[in-house]
Design an enzyme around this catalytic site. Structure first.
Site, short mmCIF file in Angstrom:
data_model
loop_
_atom_site.label_atom_id
_atom_site.label_comp_id
_atom_site.label_asym_id
_atom_site.label_seq_id
_atom_site.Cartn_x
_atom_site.Cartn_y
_atom_site.Cartn_z
N ARG A 56 -42.79 -18.72 -18.76
CA ARG A 56 -42.47 -17.82 -17.65
C ARG A 56 -42.11 -16.43 -18.17
O ARG A 56 -42.46 -15.42 -17.56
CB ARG A 56 -41.33 -18.39 -16.80
CG ARG A 56 -41.06 -17.55 -15.55
CD ARG A 56 -40.06 -18.20 -14.62
NE ARG A 56 -38.74 -18.30 -15.22
CZ ARG A 56 -37.69 -18.89 -14.66
NH1 ARG A 56 -37.82 -19.45 -13.46
NH2 ARG A 56 -36.53 -18.94 -15.27
N ARG A 115 -35.82 9.49 -21.68
CA ARG A 115 -35.91 9.05 -20.28
C ARG A 115 -37.07 9.73 -19.54
O ARG A 115 -37.11 10.95 -19.40
CB ARG A 115 -34.60 9.33 -19.56
CG ARG A 115 -34.55 8.72 -18.16
CD ARG A 115 -33.18 8.91 -17.52
NE ARG A 115 -33.13 8.28 -16.20
CZ ARG A 115 -33.62 8.86 -15.10
NH1 ARG A 115 -34.14 10.07 -15.15
NH2 ARG A 115 -33.56 8.23 -13.94
N LEU A 134 -38.71 -16.65 -6.85
CA LEU A 134 -38.96 -16.90 -8.27
C LEU A 134 -39.33 -18.38 -8.42
O LEU A 134 -38.69 -19.25 -7.82
CB LEU A 134 -37.68 -16.62 -9.07
CG LEU A 134 -37.80 -16.89 -10.56
CD1 LEU A 134 -38.58 -15.77 -11.25
CD2 LEU A 134 -36.44 -17.06 -11.21
N TYR A 164 -35.94 -11.32 -18.23
CA TYR A 164 -34.98 -12.21 -18.90
C TYR A 164 -35.28 -13.65 -18.58
O TYR A 164 -36.07 -13.96 -17.70
CB TYR A 164 -33.55 -11.84 -18.50
CG TYR A 164 -33.14 -12.30 -17.11
CD1 TYR A 164 -33.63 -11.69 -15.97
CD2 TYR A 164 -32.26 -13.38 -16.95
CE1 TYR A 164 -33.25 -12.12 -14.70
CE2 TYR A 164 -31.88 -13.81 -15.68
CZ TYR A 164 -32.38 -13.17 -14.56
OH TYR A 164 -32.01 -13.61 -13.32
N GLU A 194 -34.72 -17.67 -0.95
CA GLU A 194 -34.07 -18.37 -2.08
C GLU A 194 -32.65 -17.84 -2.19
O GLU A 194 -32.24 -16.96 -1.43
CB GLU A 194 -34.85 -18.14 -3.38
CG GLU A 194 -34.88 -16.69 -3.80
CD GLU A 194 -35.66 -16.45 -5.10
OE1 GLU A 194 -35.73 -17.35 -5.94
OE2 GLU A 194 -36.18 -15.33 -5.23
N LYS A 198 -39.24 -12.29 -13.22
CA LYS A 198 -37.81 -12.46 -13.51
C LYS A 198 -37.29 -11.20 -14.22
O LYS A 198 -37.08 -11.19 -15.43
CB LYS A 198 -37.58 -13.73 -14.35
CG LYS A 198 -36.14 -14.23 -14.29
CD LYS A 198 -36.03 -15.65 -14.76
CE LYS A 198 -34.59 -16.11 -14.94
NZ LYS A 198 -33.79 -16.12 -13.73
N1 PDD Z 1 -31.15 -17.59 -12.13
N2 PDD Z 1 -34.19 -17.65 -8.06
C1 PDD Z 1 -33.48 -16.65 -8.60
C2 PDD Z 1 -33.41 -15.34 -7.86
C3 PDD Z 1 -32.84 -16.82 -9.84
O1 PDD Z 1 -32.16 -15.81 -10.39
C4 PDD Z 1 -32.91 -18.08 -10.48
C5 PDD Z 1 -32.27 -18.33 -11.81
C6 PDD Z 1 -33.64 -19.11 -9.87
C7 PDD Z 1 -33.79 -20.48 -10.49
O2 PDD Z 1 -34.60 -20.43 -11.64
P1 PDD Z 1 -34.42 -21.49 -12.82
O3 PDD Z 1 -34.46 -22.83 -12.21
O4 PDD Z 1 -35.54 -21.21 -13.73
O5 PDD Z 1 -33.06 -21.22 -13.45
C8 PDD Z 1 -34.27 -18.86 -8.66
C9 PDD Z 1 -30.60 -17.67 -13.44
C10 PDD Z 1 -29.99 -19.01 -13.76
C11 PDD Z 1 -29.66 -16.51 -13.67
O6 PDD Z 1 -30.06 -15.42 -13.32
O7 PDD Z 1 -28.57 -16.69 -14.23
#
Ligand code: PDD
Length: 285
Positions: free
Chosen positions: A52, A100, A207, A33, A182, A149
């Site tokens: 990405r 499945r 990420l 996503y 993170e 992601k």
């Molecule tokens: N989350 N690390 C993780 C684990 C994340 O889920 C996200 C983003 C980030 C930051 O990535 P970016 O700057 O590209 O948004 C870092 C999104 C916003 C979400 O899952 O809603």
């Protein structure tokens, strides 16, 4: 106004927008996503988010069922149909629908694409940023491919819930050496007593956030010293400032970690300046 979702070629009212029960996203979290900020009706950093997405899909060997330009059209159409000026757009691609079975389905299985969009009140986010937020630290119990992601986010969900139950808005994961990786949905940063901005390198432990990438340009432009290295929880407690980055929160000051005030317990000048400057460095499409 009823919200509208795009699902596999059709725009449907959210309540009627359905995916098959055998969608592999639903069965196995077998999908990826993106979340992209929308500001003044424009997508922020669309190009980087789509790049990405391509990388995530490639790592999982899922094909993209339409060209990126067509996907861009769908993102915009979803924004328009939902009349989103400020908010986020969510895009999900899964390996598609198949009986499945853990192994990949046959090559002709079409990946599923879902897009939703949601308005967010910029003023309420701003209000939160004025005071800053609390973060708690928790052991990082995720798999070692968090650079992808994927929609497989259960440890992140549990961590966020633990944070909320402790009155915090975010949880920072900590590796087995006591170093912050993170946040559950954001990247983590500190500003040291010497004024150095520190964040973990985007290796496989985190990420590679798009907000993080753009902020590196803002840091350079402000002639701040950047150190891309891991930092410990102890270092974070002793930092002058701390903050997190994500598409939905941009640069969000962190004023307490595990209930310990960071600096003087209020958003610091470096964080505040980076938050203010961020959109000068982001791409608007
Ligand atoms: N989350 N690390 C993780 C684990 C994340 O889920 C996200 C983003 C980030 C930051 O990535 P970016 O700057 O590209 O948004 C870092 C999104 C916003 C979400 O899952 O809603």
């Amino acid at each position: 106004m009823a919200r509208i979702a795009y699902v596999n070629g059709r725009y449907r009212p959210l309540g009627e927008a359905c995916v098959n029960v055998e969608d592999r996203g639903y069965q196995f979290a077998d999908g990826v996503y993106e979340v992209c900020e929308v500001r003044g009706g424009h997508l922020v950093d669309e190009r980087r988010h789509l790049q990405r997405l391509l990388r995530s899909l490639g790592e999982l060997k899922i094909s993209l069922p339409m060209p990126l330009t067509a996907l861009g059209v769908v993102l915009r159409e979803t924004l328009t149909r939902n009349r989103v000026q400020d908010g986020i757009v969510y895009l999900q691609v899964t390996r598609g629908v198949a009986r499945r079975d853990f192994a990949f389905p046959t090559a002709d299985t079409r990946p599923s694409v879902v897009v939703t969009a949601r308005s967010l009140d910029p003023a309420s986010n701003e209000k939160i940023a004025v005071n800053g937020i609390d973060v708690v630290t928790l052991p990082d119990n995720r798999w070692d491919r968090v650079d992808i992601k994927t929609v497989s986010l259960l440890p992140n969900v549990l961590a966020k819930q633990t944070a909320r139950e402790q009155g915090a808005r975010e949880a920072w994961f900590v590796d087995c050496e006591g170093r912050v990786t993170e946040g559950s949905s954001s990247n983590a940063w500190i500003v040291t007593r010497e004024g150095k901005v520190v964040t973990r390198p985007a290796d496989q432990g985190i990420l590679r956030g798009i907000t993080r990438t753009v902020l590196l340009d803002a840091i350079k432009a402000q002639k701040l010293t950047l150190e891309e290295r891991a930092f410990t929880v102890q270092e974070a407690y002793a930092a002058r400032e701390a903050f997190l980055t994500s598409a939905s929160q941009i640069v969000m000051p962190v004023v307490r970690i595990d209930a310990k005030p960071i600096g003087n317990g209020a958003p610091g000048p470096v964080t505040t300046a980076l938050r203010r400057e961020f959109h000068r460095f982001a791409e608007r499409c």
